[in-house]
Enzyme design. Structure first.
Site, PDB file in Angstrom:
ATOM      1  N   TYR A  11       0.829  -1.209   0.000  1.00 31.71           N
ATOM      2  CA  TYR A  11       0.000   0.000   0.000  1.00 31.71           C
ATOM      3  C   TYR A  11       0.868   1.266   0.000  1.00 31.71           C
ATOM      4  O   TYR A  11       0.815   2.083  -0.922  1.00 31.71           O
ATOM      5  CB  TYR A  11      -0.913  -0.054   1.228  1.00 31.71           C
ATOM      6  CG  TYR A  11      -1.771   1.160   1.485  1.00 31.71           C
ATOM      7  CD1 TYR A  11      -1.987   1.601   2.780  1.00 31.71           C
ATOM      8  CD2 TYR A  11      -2.388   1.859   0.457  1.00 31.71           C
ATOM      9  CE1 TYR A  11      -2.790   2.710   3.043  1.00 31.71           C
ATOM     10  CE2 TYR A  11      -3.203   2.972   0.710  1.00 31.71           C
ATOM     11  CZ  TYR A  11      -3.391   3.389   2.009  1.00 31.71           C
ATOM     12  OH  TYR A  11      -4.190   4.490   2.279  1.00 31.71           O
ATOM     13  N   ILE A  12       1.711   1.419   1.018  1.00 29.77           N
ATOM     14  CA  ILE A  12       2.573   2.620   1.093  1.00 29.77           C
ATOM     15  C   ILE A  12       3.606   2.562  -0.028  1.00 29.77           C
ATOM     16  O   ILE A  12       3.891   3.553  -0.702  1.00 29.77           O
ATOM     17  CB  ILE A  12       3.285   2.707   2.465  1.00 29.77           C
ATOM     18  CG1 ILE A  12       2.345   2.474   3.627  1.00 29.77           C
ATOM     19  CG2 ILE A  12       4.049   4.020   2.573  1.00 29.77           C
ATOM     20  CD1 ILE A  12       1.235   3.470   3.773  1.00 29.77           C
ATOM     21  N   SER A 124       6.698   3.855  12.765  1.00 30.84           N
ATOM     22  CA  SER A 124       5.277   4.034  13.066  1.00 30.84           C
ATOM     23  C   SER A 124       5.090   4.813  14.348  1.00 30.84           C
ATOM     24  O   SER A 124       5.896   4.708  15.269  1.00 30.84           O
ATOM     25  CB  SER A 124       4.616   2.651  13.204  1.00 30.84           C
ATOM     26  OG  SER A 124       3.324   2.760  13.762  1.00 30.84           O
ATOM     27  N   TYR A 150       4.259  -5.747  17.300  1.00 27.22           N
ATOM     28  CA  TYR A 150       4.468  -4.961  16.073  1.00 27.22           C
ATOM     29  C   TYR A 150       5.168  -3.642  16.436  1.00 27.22           C
ATOM     30  O   TYR A 150       6.218  -3.311  15.884  1.00 27.22           O
ATOM     31  CB  TYR A 150       3.137  -4.678  15.387  1.00 27.22           C
ATOM     32  CG  TYR A 150       3.216  -3.520  14.429  1.00 27.22           C
ATOM     33  CD1 TYR A 150       2.725  -2.266  14.792  1.00 27.22           C
ATOM     34  CD2 TYR A 150       3.823  -3.667  13.196  1.00 27.22           C
ATOM     35  CE1 TYR A 150       2.840  -1.192  13.934  1.00 27.22           C
ATOM     36  CE2 TYR A 150       3.934  -2.593  12.331  1.00 27.22           C
ATOM     37  CZ  TYR A 150       3.447  -1.354  12.715  1.00 27.22           C
ATOM     38  OH  TYR A 150       3.562  -0.284  11.865  1.00 27.22           O
ATOM     39  N   LYS A 154       9.180  -2.234  15.716  1.00 26.88           N
ATOM     40  CA  LYS A 154       9.550  -0.967  15.073  1.00 26.88           C
ATOM     41  C   LYS A 154      10.524  -0.189  15.967  1.00 26.88           C
ATOM     42  O   LYS A 154      11.516   0.376  15.502  1.00 26.88           O
ATOM     43  CB  LYS A 154       8.305  -0.117  14.801  1.00 26.88           C
ATOM     44  CG  LYS A 154       7.388  -0.661  13.720  1.00 26.88           C
ATOM     45  CD  LYS A 154       8.027  -0.582  12.341  1.00 26.88           C
ATOM     46  CE  LYS A 154       7.048  -0.980  11.246  1.00 26.88           C
ATOM     47  NZ  LYS A 154       7.649  -0.938   9.899  1.00 26.88           N
ATOM     48  N   LEU A 201      -9.493   1.154  10.246  1.00 26.49           N
ATOM     49  CA  LEU A 201     -10.827   1.741  10.164  1.00 26.49           C
ATOM     50  C   LEU A 201     -11.281   2.037   8.749  1.00 26.49           C
ATOM     51  O   LEU A 201     -12.342   1.556   8.314  1.00 26.49           O
ATOM     52  CB  LEU A 201     -10.879   3.032  10.995  1.00 26.49           C
ATOM     53  CG  LEU A 201     -12.231   3.767  10.967  1.00 26.49           C
ATOM     54  CD1 LEU A 201     -13.329   2.916  11.584  1.00 26.49           C
ATOM     55  CD2 LEU A 201     -12.125   5.105  11.688  1.00 26.49           C
TER      56      LEU A 201
HETATM   57  C1  WQD Z   1      -8.224   3.784  14.115  1.00 26.84           C
HETATM   58  C2  WQD Z   1      -9.360   4.120  15.066  1.00 26.84           C
HETATM   59  C3  WQD Z   1      -9.915   2.308  16.537  1.00 26.84           C
HETATM   60  C4  WQD Z   1     -11.297  -0.305  13.244  1.00 26.84           C
HETATM   61  C5  WQD Z   1      -2.890   1.048  13.720  1.00 26.84           C
HETATM   62  C6  WQD Z   1      -1.486   0.702  14.121  1.00 26.84           C
HETATM   63  C7  WQD Z   1      -0.531   1.692  13.501  1.00 26.84           C
HETATM   64  C8  WQD Z   1      -0.742   1.728  12.012  1.00 26.84           C
HETATM   65  C9  WQD Z   1      -2.164   2.176  11.736  1.00 26.84           C
HETATM   66  C10 WQD Z   1       0.555   0.168  10.768  1.00 26.84           C
HETATM   67  C11 WQD Z   1      -9.136   3.614  16.497  1.00 26.84           C
HETATM   68  C12 WQD Z   1     -11.073   2.595  15.591  1.00 26.84           C
HETATM   69  C13 WQD Z   1     -10.777   0.743  13.984  1.00 26.84           C
HETATM   70  C14 WQD Z   1     -12.659  -0.672  13.395  1.00 26.84           C
HETATM   71  C15 WQD Z   1     -12.935   1.094  15.016  1.00 26.84           C
HETATM   72  N1  WQD Z   1      -0.521   0.449  11.445  1.00 26.84           N
HETATM   73  N2  WQD Z   1     -11.583   1.422  14.846  1.00 26.84           N
HETATM   74  N3  WQD Z   1     -13.426   0.042  14.281  1.00 26.84           N
HETATM   75  O1  WQD Z   1      -5.134   1.388  15.777  1.00 26.84           O
HETATM   76  O2  WQD Z   1      -4.858   3.884  15.276  1.00 26.84           O
HETATM   77  O3  WQD Z   1      -3.244   2.265  14.305  1.00 26.84           O
HETATM   78  O4  WQD Z   1      -3.015   1.176  12.316  1.00 26.84           O
HETATM   79  O5  WQD Z   1       1.483   0.855  10.484  1.00 26.84           O
HETATM   80  O6  WQD Z   1       0.792   1.300  13.782  1.00 26.84           O
HETATM   81  O7  WQD Z   1      -1.384   0.815  15.530  1.00 26.84           O
HETATM   82  O8  WQD Z   1      -5.559   2.316  13.435  1.00 26.84           O
HETATM   83  O9  WQD Z   1      -7.365   2.053  11.823  1.00 26.84           O
HETATM   84  O10 WQD Z   1      -6.986   0.200  13.530  1.00 26.84           O
HETATM   85  O11 WQD Z   1      -7.948   2.386  14.268  1.00 26.84           O
HETATM   86  O12 WQD Z   1     -13.653   1.717  15.809  1.00 26.84           O
HETATM   87  O13 WQD Z   1     -13.187  -1.626  12.736  1.00 26.84           O
HETATM   88  O14 WQD Z   1     -10.549   3.472  14.611  1.00 26.84           O
HETATM   89  O15 WQD Z   1     -10.399   2.028  17.858  1.00 26.84           O
HETATM   90  O16 WQD Z   1      -9.723   4.547  17.397  1.00 26.84           O
HETATM   91  P1  WQD Z   1      -4.755   2.465  14.823  1.00 26.84           P
HETATM   92  P2  WQD Z   1      -6.990   1.661  13.204  1.00 26.84           P
END
Ligand code: WQD
Length: 343
Positions: A11-12, A124, A150, A154, A201
Protein backbone atom coordinates in the site's frame (compact mmCIF):
# COMPACT_ATOMS: atom_id res chain seq x y z
CA UNK A 1 19.50 7.74 -9.37
CA UNK A 2 18.06 4.28 -8.57
CA UNK A 3 16.20 3.64 -5.31
CA UNK A 4 15.44 0.20 -3.88
CA UNK A 5 11.95 -0.05 -2.35
CA UNK A 6 11.57 -3.10 -0.15
CA UNK A 7 7.85 -3.90 0.15
CA UNK A 8 7.40 -1.61 -2.84
CA UNK A 9 4.32 -3.47 -4.12
CA UNK A 10 2.37 -2.81 -0.94
CA UNK A 11 0.00 0.00 0.00
CA UNK A 12 2.57 2.62 1.09
CA UNK A 13 5.21 1.18 -1.24
CA UNK A 14 3.18 1.43 -4.44
CA UNK A 15 2.26 5.07 -3.78
CA UNK A 16 5.85 5.89 -2.84
CA UNK A 17 7.15 4.17 -6.00
CA UNK A 18 4.78 6.26 -8.10
CA UNK A 19 5.93 9.54 -6.51
CA UNK A 20 9.62 8.62 -6.96
CA UNK A 21 9.11 7.66 -10.63
CA UNK A 22 7.27 10.92 -11.29
CA UNK A 23 10.19 12.77 -9.65
CA UNK A 24 12.58 11.11 -12.13
CA UNK A 25 14.10 8.39 -9.95
CA UNK A 26 14.59 4.83 -11.21
CA UNK A 27 12.88 2.33 -8.92
CA UNK A 28 13.61 -1.28 -8.05
CA UNK A 29 10.81 -2.98 -6.11
CA UNK A 30 11.80 -5.93 -3.94
CA UNK A 31 8.77 -7.76 -2.56
CA UNK A 32 7.82 -11.30 -1.56
CA UNK A 33 4.20 -10.57 -2.52
CA UNK A 34 2.97 -12.19 0.71
CA UNK A 35 0.69 -9.22 1.35
CA UNK A 36 0.73 -7.41 -1.99
CA UNK A 37 0.22 -8.06 -5.67
CA UNK A 38 2.43 -7.75 -8.75
CA UNK A 39 -0.65 -6.16 -10.33
CA UNK A 40 0.06 -2.98 -8.38
CA UNK A 41 3.51 -2.75 -10.03
CA UNK A 42 1.93 -3.15 -13.47
CA UNK A 43 -0.50 -0.34 -12.64
CA UNK A 44 2.28 1.97 -11.43
CA UNK A 45 4.09 1.40 -14.74
CA UNK A 46 0.91 2.22 -16.65
CA UNK A 47 0.27 5.35 -14.58
CA UNK A 48 3.81 6.70 -14.97
CA UNK A 49 4.71 5.24 -18.37
CA UNK A 50 7.96 4.16 -16.68
CA UNK A 51 9.27 0.65 -16.17
CA UNK A 52 9.87 -0.68 -12.67
CA UNK A 53 12.54 -3.29 -12.04
CA UNK A 54 10.89 -5.93 -9.84
CA UNK A 55 12.56 -8.60 -7.70
CA UNK A 56 10.38 -11.28 -6.13
CA UNK A 57 12.41 -12.18 -3.09
CA UNK A 58 12.17 -12.92 0.62
CA UNK A 59 14.29 -10.32 2.39
CA UNK A 60 14.21 -12.63 5.41
CA UNK A 61 16.56 -14.98 3.56
CA UNK A 62 19.96 -13.26 3.49
CA UNK A 63 21.50 -15.56 0.90
CA UNK A 64 18.54 -15.18 -1.47
CA UNK A 65 18.34 -11.40 -1.01
CA UNK A 66 22.10 -10.81 -1.27
CA UNK A 67 22.25 -12.86 -4.45
CA UNK A 68 19.28 -11.02 -5.97
CA UNK A 69 20.69 -7.58 -5.13
CA UNK A 70 24.30 -8.34 -5.98
CA UNK A 71 23.83 -7.27 -9.60
CA UNK A 72 21.60 -4.26 -8.88
CA UNK A 73 23.21 -0.83 -8.58
CA UNK A 74 21.16 1.48 -6.37
CA UNK A 75 22.15 4.55 -4.35
CA UNK A 76 19.48 4.50 -1.64
CA UNK A 77 16.94 2.17 -0.05
CA UNK A 78 13.48 2.82 1.34
CA UNK A 79 12.61 -0.05 3.68
CA UNK A 80 8.88 -0.67 3.80
CA UNK A 81 8.76 -4.49 3.88
CA UNK A 82 7.31 -5.84 7.11
CA UNK A 83 4.26 -7.25 8.84
CA UNK A 84 2.04 -4.49 10.23
CA UNK A 85 -1.13 -5.84 11.83
CA UNK A 86 -1.16 -5.01 15.54
CA UNK A 87 -3.65 -7.70 16.57
CA UNK A 88 -1.89 -10.38 14.50
CA UNK A 89 1.42 -9.47 16.16
CA UNK A 90 -0.05 -10.19 19.60
CA UNK A 91 -1.15 -13.65 18.41
CA UNK A 92 2.09 -14.47 16.59
CA UNK A 93 4.97 -12.48 18.14
CA UNK A 94 7.83 -14.67 16.90
CA UNK A 95 6.71 -14.33 13.27
CA UNK A 96 6.62 -10.55 13.70
CA UNK A 97 10.00 -10.25 15.37
CA UNK A 98 11.60 -12.68 12.95
CA UNK A 99 10.16 -11.12 9.81
CA UNK A 100 10.48 -7.45 10.72
CA UNK A 101 13.84 -7.57 12.46
CA UNK A 102 15.69 -10.25 10.48
CA UNK A 103 14.69 -8.70 7.13
CA UNK A 104 15.99 -5.35 8.36
CA UNK A 105 19.27 -6.87 9.58
CA UNK A 106 19.67 -8.57 6.20
CA UNK A 107 19.02 -5.32 4.34
CA UNK A 108 21.50 -3.42 6.52
CA UNK A 109 24.18 -6.07 5.90
CA UNK A 110 23.57 -5.86 2.16
CA UNK A 111 23.71 -2.04 2.18
CA UNK A 112 27.00 -2.15 4.08
CA UNK A 113 28.49 -4.74 1.72
CA UNK A 114 27.49 -2.66 -1.31
CA UNK A 115 28.46 0.63 0.40
CA UNK A 116 24.94 2.01 -0.10
CA UNK A 117 24.81 4.65 2.59
CA UNK A 118 21.28 6.05 2.32
CA UNK A 119 18.24 4.57 4.06
CA UNK A 120 14.68 5.75 4.73
CA UNK A 121 12.87 3.49 7.21
CA UNK A 122 9.11 3.02 7.53
CA UNK A 123 8.53 3.38 11.24
CA UNK A 124 5.28 4.03 13.07
CA UNK A 125 3.68 6.31 15.65
CA UNK A 126 3.03 3.09 17.55
CA UNK A 127 6.57 3.40 18.96
CA UNK A 128 5.29 6.25 21.17
CA UNK A 129 3.10 3.86 23.18
CA UNK A 130 0.46 5.63 25.26
CA UNK A 131 0.71 9.36 24.34
CA UNK A 132 1.67 11.56 27.29
CA UNK A 133 0.92 14.82 25.43
CA UNK A 134 -1.98 16.19 23.40
CA UNK A 135 0.20 16.23 20.28
CA UNK A 136 3.23 14.00 19.85
CA UNK A 137 6.57 15.39 18.69
CA UNK A 138 9.74 13.38 18.03
CA UNK A 139 11.06 14.02 21.56
CA UNK A 140 8.13 12.07 23.07
CA UNK A 141 9.39 8.92 24.87
CA UNK A 142 9.37 5.76 22.78
CA UNK A 143 9.46 2.10 23.61
CA UNK A 144 7.52 2.56 26.85
CA UNK A 145 4.00 1.26 27.44
CA UNK A 146 3.99 -0.45 24.07
CA UNK A 147 1.14 -2.90 23.88
CA UNK A 148 2.13 -5.12 20.99
CA UNK A 149 5.07 -6.90 19.30
CA UNK A 150 4.47 -4.96 16.07
CA UNK A 151 5.17 -1.63 17.79
CA UNK A 152 8.04 -3.10 19.77
CA UNK A 153 9.63 -4.48 16.58
CA UNK A 154 9.55 -0.97 15.07
CA UNK A 155 11.15 0.53 18.20
CA UNK A 156 13.84 -2.18 18.15
CA UNK A 157 14.57 -1.57 14.47
CA UNK A 158 14.97 2.15 15.09
CA UNK A 159 17.62 1.32 17.71
CA UNK A 160 19.33 -1.16 15.36
CA UNK A 161 19.60 1.56 12.72
CA UNK A 162 21.13 3.96 15.28
CA UNK A 163 23.65 1.26 16.26
CA UNK A 164 24.55 0.63 12.62
CA UNK A 165 25.19 4.37 12.17
CA UNK A 166 27.42 4.37 15.27
CA UNK A 167 29.55 1.74 13.55
CA UNK A 168 29.37 3.47 10.14
CA UNK A 169 29.57 7.27 10.52
CA UNK A 170 28.98 7.91 6.80
CA UNK A 171 25.60 6.15 7.00
CA UNK A 172 22.62 8.48 6.39
CA UNK A 173 19.27 7.31 7.75
CA UNK A 174 15.82 8.81 8.24
CA UNK A 175 13.16 7.20 10.40
CA UNK A 176 9.63 8.16 9.32
CA UNK A 177 7.00 7.61 12.01
CA UNK A 178 3.69 7.24 10.17
CA UNK A 179 0.47 8.14 11.91
CA UNK A 180 -2.65 6.71 10.23
CA UNK A 181 -2.26 6.27 6.44
CA UNK A 182 -5.54 6.45 4.49
CA UNK A 183 -6.85 7.08 1.00
CA UNK A 184 -5.53 6.17 -2.46
CA UNK A 185 -4.03 7.70 -5.59
CA UNK A 186 -6.56 9.93 -7.39
CA UNK A 187 -6.64 7.57 -10.39
CA UNK A 188 -8.29 4.84 -8.31
CA UNK A 189 -5.81 2.38 -9.86
CA UNK A 190 -3.74 1.73 -6.72
CA UNK A 191 -4.88 1.66 -3.12
CA UNK A 192 -5.13 -0.36 0.07
CA UNK A 193 -5.90 -4.02 -0.52
CA UNK A 194 -6.19 -5.68 2.89
CA UNK A 195 -6.47 -9.46 2.82
CA UNK A 196 -9.32 -10.86 4.90
CA UNK A 197 -11.16 -8.64 7.37
CA UNK A 198 -9.56 -5.16 7.40
CA UNK A 199 -7.91 -4.33 10.73
CA UNK A 200 -7.85 -0.60 10.05
CA UNK A 201 -10.83 1.74 10.16
CA UNK A 202 -11.02 3.28 6.71
CA UNK A 203 -10.77 0.12 4.59
CA UNK A 204 -13.48 -1.41 6.81
CA UNK A 205 -15.70 1.66 6.39
CA UNK A 206 -15.10 1.47 2.62
CA UNK A 207 -16.39 -2.12 2.52
CA UNK A 208 -19.47 -1.14 4.56
CA UNK A 209 -20.18 1.75 2.15
CA UNK A 210 -19.81 -0.74 -0.71
CA UNK A 211 -22.36 -3.05 0.92
CA UNK A 212 -19.77 -5.79 1.42
CA UNK A 213 -20.10 -5.62 5.21
CA UNK A 214 -23.16 -4.86 7.31
CA UNK A 215 -21.94 -2.13 9.64
CA UNK A 216 -18.89 -0.58 11.20
CA UNK A 217 -18.06 -1.77 14.70
CA UNK A 218 -17.07 1.36 16.61
CA UNK A 219 -14.61 0.16 19.24
CA UNK A 220 -15.91 2.06 22.25
CA UNK A 221 -17.46 5.51 22.75
CA UNK A 222 -16.37 6.29 26.29
CA UNK A 223 -12.94 7.77 25.55
CA UNK A 224 -12.00 11.26 26.78
CA UNK A 225 -12.64 12.73 23.30
CA UNK A 226 -15.33 15.11 21.99
CA UNK A 227 -17.73 12.35 20.91
CA UNK A 228 -16.22 9.55 23.02
CA UNK A 229 -14.78 7.61 20.08
CA UNK A 230 -11.07 7.21 19.33
CA UNK A 231 -9.26 10.15 17.73
CA UNK A 232 -6.42 9.62 15.26
CA UNK A 233 -4.25 11.63 12.87
CA UNK A 234 -5.25 10.39 9.39
CA UNK A 235 -2.68 11.18 6.70
CA UNK A 236 -3.39 10.78 2.98
CA UNK A 237 -1.15 8.07 1.53
CA UNK A 238 -0.04 10.45 -1.25
CA UNK A 239 1.12 12.97 1.39
CA UNK A 240 2.95 10.10 3.05
CA UNK A 241 4.58 9.18 -0.27
CA UNK A 242 5.64 12.81 -0.75
CA UNK A 243 7.18 12.63 2.72
CA UNK A 244 9.44 9.78 1.58
CA UNK A 245 10.61 11.82 -1.41
CA UNK A 246 11.36 14.77 0.87
CA UNK A 247 13.26 12.50 3.28
CA UNK A 248 15.30 11.07 0.40
CA UNK A 249 16.23 14.60 -0.67
CA UNK A 250 17.36 15.63 2.82
CA UNK A 251 19.53 12.68 3.88
CA UNK A 252 22.62 13.59 5.91
CA UNK A 253 25.11 11.49 7.91
CA UNK A 254 23.37 10.40 11.11
CA UNK A 255 19.88 9.21 11.99
CA UNK A 256 17.07 11.78 11.73
CA UNK A 257 13.51 11.10 12.92
CA UNK A 258 10.31 12.68 11.60
CA UNK A 259 6.60 12.31 12.34
CA UNK A 260 4.51 12.09 9.20
CA UNK A 261 1.06 13.22 10.23
CA UNK A 262 -1.39 16.01 9.45
CA UNK A 263 -1.47 17.41 13.00
CA UNK A 264 -5.29 17.19 12.91
CA UNK A 265 -7.28 14.64 14.92
CA UNK A 266 -10.53 13.08 13.77
CA UNK A 267 -12.78 10.68 15.69
CA UNK A 268 -14.16 7.40 14.42
CA UNK A 269 -17.56 9.04 13.98
CA UNK A 270 -15.95 11.94 12.08
CA UNK A 271 -14.45 9.41 9.65
CA UNK A 272 -17.73 7.55 9.24
CA UNK A 273 -19.57 10.83 8.57
CA UNK A 274 -16.92 12.03 6.08
CA UNK A 275 -17.02 8.71 4.26
CA UNK A 276 -20.82 8.71 4.02
CA UNK A 277 -20.60 12.24 2.57
CA UNK A 278 -17.85 11.36 0.08
CA UNK A 279 -19.49 8.13 -1.09
CA UNK A 280 -23.13 9.21 -0.92
CA UNK A 281 -23.75 5.90 0.82
CA UNK A 282 -25.15 5.00 4.22
CA UNK A 283 -22.48 3.79 6.60
CA UNK A 284 -24.33 2.10 9.47
CA UNK A 285 -22.39 1.48 12.67
CA UNK A 286 -22.77 -0.11 16.05
CA UNK A 287 -20.92 0.81 19.24
CA UNK A 288 -19.05 -2.19 20.63
CA UNK A 289 -16.55 -2.80 23.41
CA UNK A 290 -13.20 -0.96 23.20
CA UNK A 291 -10.42 -2.87 21.40
CA UNK A 292 -7.65 -4.11 23.71
CA UNK A 293 -4.55 -1.91 23.42
CA UNK A 294 -6.32 1.07 21.91
CA UNK A 295 -5.69 4.56 23.29
CA UNK A 296 -8.08 7.51 23.14
CA UNK A 297 -6.08 9.88 20.91
CA UNK A 298 -2.92 9.82 18.80
CA UNK A 299 -2.18 13.11 17.00
CA UNK A 300 1.14 14.21 15.48
CA UNK A 301 3.02 17.43 15.96
CA UNK A 302 4.52 17.43 12.44
CA UNK A 303 6.36 20.75 12.78
CA UNK A 304 9.82 19.16 12.62
CA UNK A 305 9.10 17.59 9.23
CA UNK A 306 7.52 20.88 8.14
CA UNK A 307 10.68 22.80 9.02
CA UNK A 308 13.45 20.34 8.24
CA UNK A 309 12.00 18.56 5.19
CA UNK A 310 9.88 21.38 3.85
CA UNK A 311 7.05 18.86 3.90
CA UNK A 312 3.49 19.08 5.20
CA UNK A 313 0.29 17.17 4.59
CA UNK A 314 -1.66 18.92 1.82
CA UNK A 315 -4.71 16.66 1.47
CA UNK A 316 -7.75 16.59 3.79
CA UNK A 317 -9.76 13.77 5.33
CA UNK A 318 -12.46 14.49 2.73
CA UNK A 319 -9.86 14.08 -0.04
CA UNK A 320 -8.84 10.75 1.49
CA UNK A 321 -12.44 9.53 1.71
CA UNK A 322 -13.16 10.55 -1.90
CA UNK A 323 -9.98 8.90 -3.16
CA UNK A 324 -10.58 5.77 -1.06
CA UNK A 325 -14.14 5.48 -2.37
CA UNK A 326 -13.00 5.78 -6.01
CA UNK A 327 -10.48 2.97 -5.38
CA UNK A 328 -13.13 0.85 -3.61
CA UNK A 329 -15.66 1.33 -6.41
CA UNK A 330 -13.16 0.50 -9.17
CA UNK A 331 -11.63 -2.44 -7.26
CA UNK A 332 -14.39 -4.03 -5.14
CA UNK A 333 -12.26 -7.15 -4.69
CA UNK A 334 -9.04 -5.23 -4.04
CA UNK A 335 -6.22 -6.57 -6.17
CA UNK A 336 -6.90 -10.13 -7.35
CA UNK A 337 -9.91 -10.86 -5.16
CA UNK A 338 -8.29 -10.55 -1.81
CA UNK A 339 -11.40 -9.52 0.14
CA UNK A 340 -13.31 -12.22 2.04
CA UNK A 341 -16.61 -11.93 3.89
CA UNK A 342 -15.56 -14.22 6.77
CA UNK A 343 -16.16 -12.18 9.94
C1 WQD B 1 -8.22 3.78 14.12
C2 WQD B 1 -9.36 4.12 15.07
C3 WQD B 1 -9.92 2.31 16.54
C4 WQD B 1 -11.30 -0.31 13.24
C5 WQD B 1 -2.89 1.05 13.72
C6 WQD B 1 -1.49 0.70 14.12
C7 WQD B 1 -0.53 1.69 13.50
C8 WQD B 1 -0.74 1.73 12.01
C9 WQD B 1 -2.16 2.18 11.74
C10 WQD B 1 0.56 0.17 10.77
C11 WQD B 1 -9.14 3.61 16.50
C12 WQD B 1 -11.07 2.59 15.59
C13 WQD B 1 -10.78 0.74 13.98
C14 WQD B 1 -12.66 -0.67 13.39
C15 WQD B 1 -12.94 1.09 15.02
N1 WQD B 1 -0.52 0.45 11.45
N2 WQD B 1 -11.58 1.42 14.85
N3 WQD B 1 -13.43 0.04 14.28
O1 WQD B 1 -5.13 1.39 15.78
O2 WQD B 1 -4.86 3.88 15.28
O3 WQD B 1 -3.24 2.26 14.30
O4 WQD B 1 -3.02 1.18 12.32
O5 WQD B 1 1.48 0.85 10.48
O6 WQD B 1 0.79 1.30 13.78
O7 WQD B 1 -1.38 0.81 15.53
O8 WQD B 1 -5.56 2.32 13.43
O9 WQD B 1 -7.37 2.05 11.82
O10 WQD B 1 -6.99 0.20 13.53
O11 WQD B 1 -7.95 2.39 14.27
O12 WQD B 1 -13.65 1.72 15.81
O13 WQD B 1 -13.19 -1.63 12.74
O14 WQD B 1 -10.55 3.47 14.61
O15 WQD B 1 -10.40 2.03 17.86
O16 WQD B 1 -9.72 4.55 17.40
P1 WQD B 1 -4.76 2.47 14.82
P2 WQD B 1 -6.99 1.66 13.20
Amino acid sequence: MRVLLTGGAGYIGSHTALVLLEAGYDVTVLDDFSNSSAESVARIEALTDRSVQTIACNLGDLREAAQALQVIDFEAAIHLAGFKAVGESVKNPSAYYRNNIVSTLNLLDILRAKNVRELVFSSSATVYGVPQTERIDESHPTGQGLTNPYGRSKAMIEQIIRDVHASWPDFKAVLLRYFNPVGAHESGRIGESPSGVPNNLMPYVAQVAAGQRESVKVFGDAYATPDGTGVRDYIHVMDLADGHLAALQHLEPGVATYNLGSGIGYSVLDVIGAYAEASGKDVPYVITEPRAGDVSRVIADPSRANQMLGWSAKRSLDDACRDSWRWQKQNPEGLQGRYTVAE
